[in-house]
Write a protein that holds these residues in place. Sequence first.
Motif, PDB file in Angstrom:
ATOM      1  N   ARG A  30       6.482   7.607   3.020  1.00 10.78           N
ATOM      2  CA  ARG A  30       6.564   6.007   3.379  1.00 10.78           C
ATOM      3  C   ARG A  30       5.422   5.846   4.285  1.00 10.78           C
ATOM      4  O   ARG A  30       5.079   6.563   5.290  1.00 10.78           O
ATOM      5  CB  ARG A  30       8.084   5.923   4.032  1.00 10.78           C
ATOM      6  N   GLU A  31       5.097   4.464   4.403  1.00 11.81           N
ATOM      7  CA  GLU A  31       4.337   3.985   5.336  1.00 11.81           C
ATOM      8  C   GLU A  31       4.318   2.314   5.373  1.00 11.81           C
ATOM      9  O   GLU A  31       5.013   1.922   4.345  1.00 11.81           O
ATOM     10  CB  GLU A  31       2.841   4.249   5.085  1.00 11.81           C
ATOM     11  N   ALA A  32       3.943   1.802   6.329  1.00 14.48           N
ATOM     12  CA  ALA A  32       4.072   0.339   6.569  1.00 14.48           C
ATOM     13  C   ALA A  32       2.599   0.009   6.675  1.00 14.48           C
ATOM     14  O   ALA A  32       2.446  -0.700   7.727  1.00 14.48           O
ATOM     15  CB  ALA A  32       4.770  -0.164   7.704  1.00 14.48           C
ATOM     16  N   THR A  33       1.675   0.003   5.774  1.00 14.44           N
ATOM     17  CA  THR A  33       0.518  -0.172   5.748  1.00 14.44           C
ATOM     18  C   THR A  33       0.117  -1.114   4.422  1.00 14.44           C
ATOM     19  O   THR A  33      -0.932  -0.907   3.787  1.00 14.44           O
ATOM     20  CB  THR A  33      -0.311   1.072   5.779  1.00 14.44           C
ATOM     21  N   GLY A  34       0.698  -2.353   4.389  1.00 17.27           N
ATOM     22  CA  GLY A  34       0.410  -3.119   3.330  1.00 17.27           C
ATOM     23  C   GLY A  34       0.922  -2.795   2.086  1.00 17.27           C
ATOM     24  O   GLY A  34       1.982  -1.695   1.838  1.00 17.27           O
ATOM     25  N   THR A  54       7.028  -6.406   6.361  1.00 15.86           N
ATOM     26  CA  THR A  54       6.476  -5.548   7.337  1.00 15.86           C
ATOM     27  C   THR A  54       6.798  -4.072   6.605  1.00 15.86           C
ATOM     28  O   THR A  54       6.404  -3.035   7.466  1.00 15.86           O
ATOM     29  CB  THR A  54       6.536  -5.547   8.578  1.00 15.86           C
ATOM     30  N   ARG A  55       7.746  -3.856   5.822  1.00 16.59           N
ATOM     31  CA  ARG A  55       7.974  -2.489   5.367  1.00 16.59           C
ATOM     32  C   ARG A  55       8.817  -1.984   6.399  1.00 16.59           C
ATOM     33  O   ARG A  55       8.384  -0.654   6.780  1.00 16.59           O
ATOM     34  CB  ARG A  55       7.130  -1.750   4.833  1.00 16.59           C
ATOM     35  N   SER A 105       0.779   3.604  10.164  1.00 18.04           N
ATOM     36  CA  SER A 105       2.188   2.968  10.796  1.00 18.04           C
ATOM     37  C   SER A 105       3.201   3.604   9.580  1.00 18.04           C
ATOM     38  O   SER A 105       3.006   3.499   8.371  1.00 18.04           O
ATOM     39  CB  SER A 105       2.297   1.615  10.446  1.00 18.04           C
ATOM     40  N   HIS A 106       4.178   3.876  10.055  1.00 21.95           N
ATOM     41  CA  HIS A 106       5.394   4.532   9.236  1.00 21.95           C
ATOM     42  C   HIS A 106       6.491   3.102   8.804  1.00 21.95           C
ATOM     43  O   HIS A 106       6.860   3.054   7.817  1.00 21.95           O
ATOM     44  CB  HIS A 106       6.233   5.513   9.864  1.00 21.95           C
ATOM     45  N   HIS A 107       6.507   2.328  10.245  1.00 25.84           N
ATOM     46  CA  HIS A 107       7.327   1.035   9.860  1.00 25.84           C
ATOM     47  C   HIS A 107       7.087   0.064  10.784  1.00 25.84           C
ATOM     48  O   HIS A 107       7.974  -1.000  10.695  1.00 25.84           O
ATOM     49  CB  HIS A 107       8.832   1.700  10.242  1.00 25.84           C
ATOM     50  N   HIS A 108       6.239  -0.046  11.740  1.00 24.14           N
ATOM     51  CA  HIS A 108       6.026  -0.987  12.482  1.00 24.14           C
ATOM     52  C   HIS A 108       5.179  -2.203  11.814  1.00 24.14           C
ATOM     53  O   HIS A 108       5.051  -3.477  12.208  1.00 24.14           O
ATOM     54  CB  HIS A 108       5.260  -1.039  13.923  1.00 24.14           C
ATOM     55  N   GLY A 109       4.355  -1.832  10.629  1.00 25.93           N
ATOM     56  CA  GLY A 109       3.543  -2.774  10.128  1.00 25.93           C
ATOM     57  C   GLY A 109       2.110  -2.725  10.684  1.00 25.93           C
ATOM     58  O   GLY A 109       1.814  -1.763  11.471  1.00 25.93           O
TER      59      GLY A 109
END
Lengths: 583, 583
Positions: free
Chosen positions: A277-281, B241-242, B520-524
């Motif tokens: 998982r990631e929060a990179t777009g 931001t996931r 980033s895993h979850h901060h965006g």
Amino acid sequence: MSNKPYKGFEPNWLRTPAPEGSYRSIFRWGDPNFFKFPKESLYKMMKETFKMTDDDFKEYTDDIGFDQVDLSDHPSNIDPKHIKALKKIVGDDFVTTEDYPRLAVAYGCTGYDLLRLRHKQVENVPDVVVYPDTTEQVEQIVEYAVKNAIPIYVYGGGSSVTRGMEAMKGGITLDMRKRFNKVISFNEIDQTITVQAGMSGPKLEQTLNDAPILFGAKRAYTCGHFPQSFEYSSVGGWTVTRGAGQNSSYYGTIADIVLSQKYATPIGKIVTSHYPREATGPNLNQIMMGSEGTFGILTEVTLRVFRYMPENRKRFSYMFKNWETAMDAAREMMQCEAGYSSVFRLSDPEETNLMLRLYNVDDTPIAPMLDKFGYKDMERCMFLGFTDGEKGFSKNVAKNIAKIALKHGAMPMTGFVTKSWEKGRFNDPYLRDSLMDFSIITDTLECTVNWSNMAQVHRDVRKVCHALPNTVVTTHMSHCYPQGANLYFIFITKMNDADEFKRYHTTILDAIQKSGAAISHHHGIGKMFAPWLEGYIGEKEYGVFKVLKNYFDPDYLMNPGGTIGLDLLPEEKKFLNERKDYR
Amino acid sequence: MSNKPYKGFEPNWLRTPAPEGSYRSIFRWGDPNFFKFPKESLYKMMKETFKMTDDDFKEYTDDIGFDQVDLSDHPSNIDPKHIKALKKIVGDDFVTTEDYPRLAVAYGCTGYDLLRLRHKQVENVPDVVVYPDTTEQVEQIVEYAVKNAIPIYVYGGGSSVTRGMEAMKGGITLDMRKRFNKVISFNEIDQTITVQAGMSGPKLEQTLNDAPILFGAKRAYTCGHFPQSFEYSSVGGWTVTRGAGQNSSYYGTIADIVLSQKYATPIGKIVTSHYPREATGPNLNQIMMGSEGTFGILTEVTLRVFRYMPENRKRFSYMFKNWETAMDAAREMMQCEAGYSSVFRLSDPEETNLMLRLYNVDDTPIAPMLDKFGYKDMERCMFLGFTDGEKGFSKNVAKNIAKIALKHGAMPMTGFVTKSWEKGRFNDPYLRDSLMDFSIITDTLECTVNWSNMAQVHRDVRKVCHALPNTVVTTHMSHCYPQGANLYFIFITKMNDADEFKRYHTTILDAIQKSGAAISHHHGIGKMFAPWLEGYIGEKEYGVFKVLKNYFDPDYLMNPGGTIGLDLLPEEKKFLNERKDYR
């Protein structure tokens, strides 16, 4: 569905292997020496349903396709300089313009394909077939093809039911079966395997089962992905079409199983993330999956793998009194948070009627008991499956399924039914070939529903099917989730003309689209479902697919000719259902 | 981390609520009447670490921000005709150009934001704040803004740590807190809820817990998503931001929990699918999530909801002898297929050292036992969490965790530690405010790793952190998967200058990027992490984000000024690490 001798008249089932080089060797399923026929009670049922007599089963309706393939009407039409260039990339022995290998990669497995091949209706074939060996070769082929404006298609396992690989514009087809099927790496720490996209289902599973021997692994693994087409499917096909295996309720669909992908696209190599998982777009893995070869050629896939623990499997089967109660119970099983079973399959009354014969339950003492206890024919619904996972987990899932089934008035049916289903799960396509020799054709369509619109979709689609002539339509729910499930329609009809089949198929797809269901849960879109896609997604939403296409493949050379609707003309598209707000 | 009286000198902790209209009322966390201070042993540790004396804690380093907000240097600079038009859309009372509400939506919660606000360094504020009530109003505002080339920003919960909502170009900020926080529908059959994007975490959870009263539901539900910022976060912020909640190992990240989304974009309304899985091309839900307001304004979100069953929760905590053994055990827990626990948190030795004080374990008989049995300070690793789900499932997960922990030589630590963690899980930001009055600043950075590169990333990033002056860096693993986990770095340092903080933060981000972890895993990404994004994703891969941006927002009016790097200049970007092939 045994090959047991008949008591009465037995149809003239074809038992001769298809000759090498013949049309039949292309359109028949799989192993040339394996045959499957309906048992006598099913044969009788078909005669009744389609108002046929034993006489209709004495002679084959048509030519059975034993002739040698001849494409003299469709000669390869490609400049020899391209052949030379391709041979330079992959080696002289791995480029061919011969008839047989060209036709062998031209068709998939929808009824439309099989009927066309049976009638030697050859429409679209590639000019040249190339057998790549390495990712670098595929990258070079794509680069060369783009420079020279040659369309490219990919043939993975060959079991597309959406005309996914049909070479509408000729050009190159990459046949991945011969060489592009190797393991690239196995990572036991992360529990992943990276393979070339042409890796076949059985070879992958065998490799993972043999991991201790092959890689010195601590234990055996499984891929967890077993579509009905397993034996003639490829990891690449699974991935680009967003496939789902029969065990997906536990293991997830391929969209859950894929960790990372590599593509050879017209703009160069694309590599997606390999993190869980990631929060990179926006998620690039989920952008490339579903592109069905239109953005580029999938070269390598990293899959999550699972521990192989068949000793923990718990088989179950239950009979529910009716579809409404069965749907309620299934929903409770998926929402109760006790874990999901691996196979989870609930048949509607019409399918149950058929399956009791297919699984030989009609020959057991269970059959009369069902009626006696009020589980009435054409009302009762059969539910079967098995669990996977760690021992305690697996046991707890089965325990909760039992508890919920019994609470909903179901009758336990023992593991016998499930075992019968398991026996047939990958070889029903052989049966299909036997029946088609006598103009009885079977095909499937499927969609996703939420629990709240499941009853309506089931009713609406069946209503349309039943209005069609000579139609048996059976439905099951599988691939289940807390918020909904896949509804899978199998239809059997008497038909021998490809165009008639296409019209028939279109009518059912129209019905699915009008019912508001997702047009495909796991078969993908290909060229056959493409006209409905933009209508289903919404015009502005579908615009996203177009800008992605224009980015990756501005010259429309990757799987062109309608795949996922990207190069369809406006008048070729169908807009049947405006998506309503979900409530 | 109690507010217990000190035995010795106690710092002059601020106990006065921030005045209304003050700077402090904006930069301090949450409830004006709630305060949190470190306990005495932690205070002593900080004095030692940062070479401070009691004298340093007698006076606040700086102005504590009790002045009234004054933006006379940053007047609203927007044509009155636009104000009139916006008032026509949302009502006269819901448009303001006043100083306080403009500054109140300008900053998030990274240390850089807090230091700037403490020093009244106001750089970017919107010209006007609008409080929409309905989806239609948001759609009209977007349409109007695009026609008139006015930038739009969104303020959801306010807890961004990436400068996500900072109005770099002025224009409009939509403050969703006041009105855009309503339930649109609740669907118990599908177990879903549809809400306006401004819905806050606590209001959502309360609504779901109260579902029997509010909606006549059969049972209570939970949202399953509890980030540390829970109390000041919004569903919209989570989604774009996931984000991931602390319970994500069981419930999934928001990318798993979201079923469907609706956006107001410059090209019109975009509605994504509401089906759990489908094979209909690239996944639009996964394209829109992660767009962080740059493609359009998220208006409505449908979330999967879960059964509220706290009675089934099993708390656990264990001490491992060292980080290597602990990582192995954690991996086995995630790969053994017995189900995942809900909270799953493993601290490295430096964090364990801090946490034993923070959770008051140092005051219990457990502390001396640890040393006695060979669990040595600065080697030992604390692991805690709890399970959720159906009773048998939850029990089985806890049982397997126990089995694996003991097999890896861990010592059970009782549920006490977990309960202490639960007490503090949402209110540590109050502690941060107290410490900042004396120039001690805490912030966090996080990334995703695979199991196979976890040790290396942990080592590389910590090495860089420890080379920084005055730095405590603690790490935990949370949000775990069979293929990897999140590594979360908390750093504490002595610092009072915003620019110095930015340089410091950049050094650590560089280290994460160079280590090869997912940035980033979850901060965006927001604006603060944006320079690294293209380098992390890859140039051709990142090109996908650009074509999507150009499709949805060709005039770059949606959250402009660097968000996810879309409008950064080439020289503002950092390319530190070429992605290697995953093996």
